[in-house]
Motif scaffolding. Structure first.
Motif, PDB file in Angstrom:
ATOM      1  N   SER A 132     -39.790 -18.728 -14.932  1.00 21.33           N
ATOM      2  CA  SER A 132     -38.371 -18.708 -15.270  1.00 21.33           C
ATOM      3  C   SER A 132     -37.785 -20.104 -15.426  1.00 21.33           C
ATOM      4  O   SER A 132     -36.886 -20.323 -16.228  1.00 21.33           O
ATOM      5  N   TYR A 162     -33.615 -23.897 -17.113  1.00 23.78           N
ATOM      6  CA  TYR A 162     -33.768 -23.125 -18.338  1.00 23.78           C
ATOM      7  C   TYR A 162     -32.424 -23.039 -19.016  1.00 23.78           C
ATOM      8  O   TYR A 162     -31.385 -23.197 -18.407  1.00 23.78           O
ATOM      9  N   LYS A 164     -35.124 -19.674 -21.771  1.00 26.79           N
ATOM     10  CA  LYS A 164     -35.291 -18.618 -20.770  1.00 26.79           C
ATOM     11  C   LYS A 164     -36.706 -18.474 -20.215  1.00 26.79           C
ATOM     12  O   LYS A 164     -37.131 -17.410 -19.825  1.00 26.79           O
ATOM     13  N   GLY A 165     -37.464 -19.547 -20.179  1.00 24.71           N
ATOM     14  CA  GLY A 165     -38.792 -19.508 -19.591  1.00 24.71           C
ATOM     15  C   GLY A 165     -39.820 -18.887 -20.517  1.00 24.71           C
ATOM     16  O   GLY A 165     -39.588 -18.671 -21.686  1.00 24.71           O
TER      17      GLY A 165
END
Length: 112
Positions: A54, A36, A40-41
């Motif tokens: 994540s 990531y 940030k997922g």
């Protein structure tokens, strides 16, 4: 000689391979990776329960090229992998000290 390493979205692999083949690059190594960055997922719902993902699935493409081909390779990968959305990936260029073709024993540029 250089190694161009690109981390891209999985569905862009065929386009990247075609773009590299079009400029004369015929060998590559592809690895499935997760990671990531700014993305940030994200969250997903599975069986009614929400959970966070994540690390997102990506592909790492590595190509060994002569130093004079690096700019062409970067341009080709960028054009083929770009969606304009966050998470398109990154390209890294690393120095390559030597290369040996195992079958013939050719070294350095002739081994590529």
């Amino acid at each position: 000689m250089k190694i161009v390493m690109a981390v891209i979205k999985p569905f862009k692999l065929d386009e990247v391979r075609d773009a590299l083949t079009a400029i004369g690059v015929h060998g590559m190594t592809v690895t499935e990776v997760k990671g990531y960055g700014r993305q940030k997922g994200h969250t997903e719902i599975y069986r009614g329960t929400e959970y966070a993902v994540s690390f997102l699935p990506k592909l790492k493409v590595e190509v060994a090229v002569a130093s004079n081909q690096v700019d062409k390779v970067i341009e080709a990968i960028t054009a083929a992998a770009k969606t304009g959305q966050i998470g398109d990936g990154k390209i890294f260029v690393l120095g390559l000290e030597s290369a040996v073709r195992i079958r013939t024993g050719e070294t350095d540029a002739s081994a590529l």
